[in-house]
Design an enzyme around this catalytic site. Structure first.
Site, mmCIF file in Angstrom:
data_model
loop_
_atom_site.group_PDB
_atom_site.id
_atom_site.type_symbol
_atom_site.label_atom_id
_atom_site.label_comp_id
_atom_site.label_asym_id
_atom_site.label_seq_id
_atom_site.Cartn_x
_atom_site.Cartn_y
_atom_site.Cartn_z
ATOM 1 N N GLY A 92 -29.374 35.622 36.748
ATOM 2 C CA GLY A 92 -28.083 35.606 37.434
ATOM 3 C C GLY A 92 -28.142 36.371 38.749
ATOM 4 N N SER A 188 -35.542 32.826 36.350
ATOM 5 C CA SER A 188 -34.633 33.077 37.448
ATOM 6 C C SER A 188 -34.618 34.569 37.816
ATOM 7 C CB SER A 188 -33.246 32.549 37.103
ATOM 8 O OG SER A 188 -32.432 32.509 38.228
ATOM 9 N N TYR A 189 -33.435 35.211 37.825
ATOM 10 C CA TYR A 189 -33.405 36.638 38.161
ATOM 11 C C TYR A 189 -34.042 37.501 37.073
ATOM 12 C CZ TYR A 189 -31.933 40.824 40.595
ATOM 13 O OH TYR A 189 -31.944 42.014 41.284
ATOM 14 N N ASP A 394 -36.828 22.288 41.433
ATOM 15 C CA ASP A 394 -35.796 23.309 41.588
ATOM 16 C C ASP A 394 -35.755 23.731 43.048
ATOM 17 O OD1 ASP A 394 -34.053 25.484 41.328
ATOM 18 O OD2 ASP A 394 -35.660 26.841 40.691
ATOM 19 N N HIS A 446 -34.763 24.100 37.397
ATOM 20 C CA HIS A 446 -34.725 25.559 37.303
ATOM 21 C C HIS A 446 -34.917 26.048 35.872
ATOM 22 C CE1 HIS A 446 -33.738 29.467 38.974
ATOM 23 N NE2 HIS A 446 -32.815 29.661 38.061
#
Length: 472
Positions: A92, A188-189, A394, A446
């Protein structure tokens, strides 16, 4: 006092000591069993019958602030005692591993379209491991803090510390996992969360009589380095014809990709590219049709908002056999009172609805390491296995960003670049370095396990075995 009396007294003292240890040891053991049993999931609403055990609940990581993190453990389908523990984190920052990792990607269940029940994920990673989904930091999903200011003042450092505190306390609740091999994974994060937690574990182990048995980490489409991530992202946009030559050159010449916060001029260029040149596409899979509203307009959601170095993106996304609106089902299902009761969740009656991502946390993220590459070097020096993978369609954290970032490590190549296969089809491409393995997943967005579940499972199995991906 004669010698015989002293001997008798010493024997009595030893007997009393043994009885004392046994009594309190049994008491502690009983308390732990009670805590574990309190977390047992009997069955979730609409859940198919399963043979594996599930547990969920809270672990307090800071008593003063009242921060508690929510977890969901789904044990391995077979022989769980012989399988490793795999921790999954979503990014996020502010997004839920229950919403994504557990419910869309690698967990044993997926949510049906009406949010009335669950169906089996036949390619779940709990075929090969015990899966621990952690909602971190406090404020994500069901995790909470009794100190409201925590939601406006958090970041990388606190997330790593709290996640370590969670793991140490959780191991006490589930002592059968204390000596188990541990692998930390995410996307991701979580490209920050995963290596940062691994670094915290190394520091903890250096001063602990009971070290955690961390073996490796694996991250996908991972935020890694501010400069190279940003450069790689705009390069991907241009190379995939998402933006014009003019916009590409303006971005490269105007934006300082080293900065954590973009200038107003740079922000305007980003906004122009996304609003005027991208079109109605799913930025998390540029070749997938979007999830639209009933009137045909794009369904805009904050759920996958990306913190710096990336601008916030909305989710738009349909592939054959793939439903682009799964997040909507999750938000409906996990807000059901009967579901929360079955999960032992929301026990303190959090004053806001469960959401897949917290916009508040994302907006107020106050510390973020500019580069995770130094952490990789530290982990490699400690002998921690590192695998990095990238879905190649992505555009949010694209393959070019990851390749630019990893190139800065200047690692020696052990096995040169080659295509790897799943069921006689190219699953992607890979290169093995001294200390790190990199792999792409062909046609994946992603969330790689969402778009390419079978290929992702084979990738995961190779990671656990620490064997190169199949050449045939």
């Amino acid at each position: 006092m004669n010698k015989k009396t002293l001997i008798i007294m010493e024997k009595k003292r030893k007997v009393m000591l043994v009885l004392f240890i046994l009594y309190f040891g049994i008491g502690i053991s009983h308390k732990l069993r009670e805590e574990e049993e309190a977390d047992r999931i009997i069955s979730l609403p609409g859940q198919p019958k399963v043979t594996f055990q599930q547990f969920s609940g809270y672990v307090t990581v800071n008593h003063v602030a009242g921060r508690s993190l929510f977890y969901w453990l789904t044990e391995a389908v077979s022989n769980p005692l012989s399988k490793p523990l795999v921790i999954w984190l979503n990014g996020g920052p502010g997004c839920s591993s229950v919403a994504y990792g557990a419910s869309e990607e690698i967990g044993p269940f997926k949510i049906n379209k009406t949010s009335s029940g669950l169906y089996m994920n036949k390619l779940s990673w709990n075929l090969d491991a015990n899966l621990l989904f952690l909602e971190t930091p406090a404020g994500v999903g069901f995790s909470y803090s009794n100190t409201s200011s925590d939601l406006y003042d958090t970041g990388d450092r606190r997330t790593a510390r709290d996640s370590l505190a969670f793991l140490v306390h959780w191991m006490n609740r589930f002592p059968r996992y204390k000596h188990r091999e541990i692998y930390i994974t995410g996307e991701s994060y979580a490209g920050h969360y995963v290596p940062q937690l691994a670094r915290e574990i190394l520091s903890y182990n250096a001063n602990s009589k009971h070290p955690l048995n961390l073996k490796g980490i694996m991250v996908g489409n991972a935020v890694t380095d501010n400069y190279y991530d940003n450069l790689g992202t705009v390069t991907y946009w241009w190379s995939h014809a998402m933006i014009s030559d003019k916009t590409f050159h303006q971005l490269v010449n105007t934006c300082d990709f080293h900065r954590a916060k973009n200038s107003d001029e740079c922000e305007t260029l980003y906004s122009y590219a996304m609003d005027k040149e991208f079109g109605n596409i799913d930025q998390y899979n540029i070749y997938a049709p979007p999830c639209n509203n009933s009137d045909g307009s794009a369904a805009v959601s904050i759920h996958r908002s990306m913190k710096l170095p990336h601008r916030p993106h909305h989710i738009l996304r349909k592939l054959s056999g793939y439903d682009p609106c799964t997040e909507k089902y999750a938000e409906k299902y996990y807000n059901r009172p009967d579901v929360q009761k079955a999960l032992h969740a929301n026990t303190t009656k959090i004053p806001y609805k469960w959401t897949a991502c917290s916009e508040t946390l994302n907006r107020n993220w106050n510390d973020s390491e500019a580069s995770i590459l130094p952490v990789y070097r530290q982990l490699m020096a400690a002998g921690i296995r590192i695998w990095v993978f990238s879905g190649d369609v992505d555009s949010v954290v694209p393959v070019t960003a990851t390749r630019y970032s990893l190139a800065q490590l200047k690692l020696k190549v052990k096995i040169p670049w080659y295509p790897w296969y799943v069921k006689k089809q190219v699953g992607g491409w890979t290169e093995v370095y001294e200390g790190l393995t990199f792999a792409t997943v062909r046609g994946a967005g992603h969330e790689v396990p969402l778009f390419k579940p079978r290929v992702a499972l084979e990738l995961f199995r190779a990671f656990l075995r620490d064997k190169p991906l199949s050449k045939s």
